[in-house]
Design an enzyme around this catalytic site. Sequence first.
Site, PDB file in Angstrom:
ATOM      1  N   HIS A  71      15.878  33.834  19.437  1.00 36.70           N
ATOM      2  CA  HIS A  71      14.509  33.675  18.932  1.00 36.70           C
ATOM      3  C   HIS A  71      14.377  32.352  18.188  1.00 36.70           C
ATOM      4  O   HIS A  71      15.300  31.937  17.473  1.00 36.70           O
ATOM      5  CB  HIS A  71      14.108  34.844  18.021  1.00 36.70           C
ATOM      6  CG  HIS A  71      14.933  34.964  16.766  1.00 36.70           C
ATOM      7  ND1 HIS A  71      14.601  34.328  15.586  1.00 36.70           N
ATOM      8  CD2 HIS A  71      16.071  35.649  16.503  1.00 36.70           C
ATOM      9  CE1 HIS A  71      15.485  34.620  14.651  1.00 36.70           C
ATOM     10  NE2 HIS A  71      16.401  35.423  15.183  1.00 36.70           N
ATOM     11  N   ASP A  73      11.550  31.821  16.226  1.00 35.97           N
ATOM     12  CA  ASP A  73      10.768  32.027  15.007  1.00 35.97           C
ATOM     13  C   ASP A  73      11.716  32.187  13.820  1.00 35.97           C
ATOM     14  O   ASP A  73      12.861  32.626  13.959  1.00 35.97           O
ATOM     15  CB  ASP A  73       9.832  33.230  15.129  1.00 35.97           C
ATOM     16  CG  ASP A  73      10.568  34.547  15.348  1.00 35.97           C
ATOM     17  OD1 ASP A  73      11.526  34.559  16.136  1.00 35.97           O
ATOM     18  OD2 ASP A  73      10.174  35.557  14.737  1.00 35.97           O
ATOM     19  N   ASP A 104      19.980  31.025  11.520  1.00 38.18           N
ATOM     20  CA  ASP A 104      19.286  32.171  12.107  1.00 38.18           C
ATOM     21  C   ASP A 104      17.979  31.731  12.765  1.00 38.18           C
ATOM     22  O   ASP A 104      16.936  31.781  12.147  1.00 38.18           O
ATOM     23  CB  ASP A 104      19.026  33.215  11.029  1.00 38.18           C
ATOM     24  CG  ASP A 104      18.473  34.515  11.564  1.00 38.18           C
ATOM     25  OD1 ASP A 104      18.527  34.728  12.784  1.00 38.18           O
ATOM     26  OD2 ASP A 104      17.984  35.310  10.750  1.00 38.18           O
ATOM     27  N   GLU A 143      10.900  37.761  16.656  1.00 34.09           N
ATOM     28  CA  GLU A 143      12.001  38.608  16.214  1.00 34.09           C
ATOM     29  C   GLU A 143      11.958  38.873  14.727  1.00 34.09           C
ATOM     30  O   GLU A 143      12.348  39.951  14.268  1.00 34.09           O
ATOM     31  CB  GLU A 143      13.337  37.957  16.594  1.00 34.09           C
ATOM     32  CG  GLU A 143      14.531  38.901  16.543  1.00 34.09           C
ATOM     33  CD  GLU A 143      15.214  38.976  15.186  1.00 34.09           C
ATOM     34  OE1 GLU A 143      16.086  39.847  15.017  1.00 34.09           O
ATOM     35  OE2 GLU A 143      14.889  38.158  14.294  1.00 34.09           O
ATOM     36  N   GLU A 144      11.496  37.901  13.940  1.00 35.97           N
ATOM     37  CA  GLU A 144      11.533  38.031  12.493  1.00 35.97           C
ATOM     38  C   GLU A 144      10.379  38.847  11.923  1.00 35.97           C
ATOM     39  O   GLU A 144      10.301  39.060  10.714  1.00 35.97           O
ATOM     40  CB  GLU A 144      11.532  36.640  11.838  1.00 35.97           C
ATOM     41  CG  GLU A 144      12.760  35.798  12.142  1.00 35.97           C
ATOM     42  CD  GLU A 144      14.024  36.315  11.455  1.00 35.97           C
ATOM     43  OE1 GLU A 144      13.965  37.388  10.833  1.00 35.97           O
ATOM     44  OE2 GLU A 144      15.062  35.636  11.560  1.00 35.97           O
ATOM     45  N   GLU A 172      22.812  35.562  17.664  1.00 35.16           N
ATOM     46  CA  GLU A 172      22.586  35.858  16.246  1.00 35.16           C
ATOM     47  C   GLU A 172      23.822  35.474  15.430  1.00 35.16           C
ATOM     48  O   GLU A 172      24.953  35.532  15.936  1.00 35.16           O
ATOM     49  CB  GLU A 172      22.284  37.343  16.058  1.00 35.16           C
ATOM     50  CG  GLU A 172      20.917  37.790  16.547  1.00 35.16           C
ATOM     51  CD  GLU A 172      19.798  37.432  15.585  1.00 35.16           C
ATOM     52  OE1 GLU A 172      20.080  36.800  14.539  1.00 35.16           O
ATOM     53  OE2 GLU A 172      18.641  37.772  15.888  1.00 35.16           O
TER      54      GLU A 172
END
Length: 388
Positions: A71, A73, A104, A143-144, A172
């Site tokens: 991801h 975001d 991340d 995702e966040e 991740e």
Amino acid sequence: MTDALAITRDLIRCPSVTPADAGALGVLEALLKQAGFETHRVTFSEAGAADIDNLYARIGTEGPHITFAGHTDVVPPGDETAWSVGAFSGEVKDGYIHGRGAVDMKGGIACSVAAVIEYLRGNDGKPRTDGMGSISFLITGDEEDVSINGTVKLLKWATERGERFDHCVLGEPSNQEVMGDCIKIGRRGSQSGTLVVEGKQGHVAYPHRASNPVPDISRLIVALSDEPLDHGSAQFQPSNLEFTTVDVGNTAGNVIPGLARAKFNIRYNDCHTQESLRALVEERLAKACGNRIRARIDWLPSNSNVFLTKPGAFTDLAVAAIESVTGRKPELSTTGGTSDARFISSYCPVIEFGLVGQTMHQIDERASVADIATLTKIYRGILDRYFA
């Protein structure tokens, strides 16, 4: 700058605080197109959630098919004046690249893209012409936050197009202390709810005319918290139920409240399904209430189910690639919170392996330049072994 470090910098400089994209997917799409990938930008919408742009890219038409997921975001930077460098500067300083998403997980995505491009060039610098199989990327910007219009829908869209995935690596930040110490092969499920206890409002001077839910909810919290849900399993730690709030909505000191609520979350292992877990907690609640206390549980919907990629050829391959670069044999772990791997696991075996996660979501989030180089080598090693 190496390719992976330059890509990390370019991604960090896109302030893609969820649900904004801010150009991050465009950075990746341009690189992958140039490398020969067929790319698709797919936007999903749903009432009550932000529209999310996603990227799917694939090269090759045959199997085996390995996909790299991630991801772009990021969480908000917080107080940007507290950062030692700009939160979206991508500045390299003292051996680290700084910025929100460095760990991340823009750094992880950059390493996978750089490793794949390097692999496609071949050791002699010429494009590969052998029938290697297929490589793809599943990249979301959701995702966040609520994870409604991201990976879960992108997987469904790809499957409806006829895409089939054999294995997935999710970048991740899985490592705890140093590169190579941990691979995530599963995650516990997550289920939230609210315990609601009904009483009867009244004056504190006349308790016989009221029914106070506060002592009752206290007893129920203890009853539901004290007895273990299980004792763990072969791959998972014990499940745990944690109460996080207690609220009676009462601002008066001389009024017995009529209702009390307590929110809780359960992280559960493969001893349970979502249905059996709810049934177990409901049974314990009924026993604790007896014939006197009136209480119920309002369960929240959950798409965070327990999953496990069983150790085997794919995990062995990843362990060998990691050990050959770092000299460490990683632990196969199922600890930690949720990730998009919970969605991917329904389509193919998935492992999580990325950078060291110590500074994720913090002020001055940063990734070691050396770790970025190491992770790129590991991903390249996974590809070499996968298509050997």
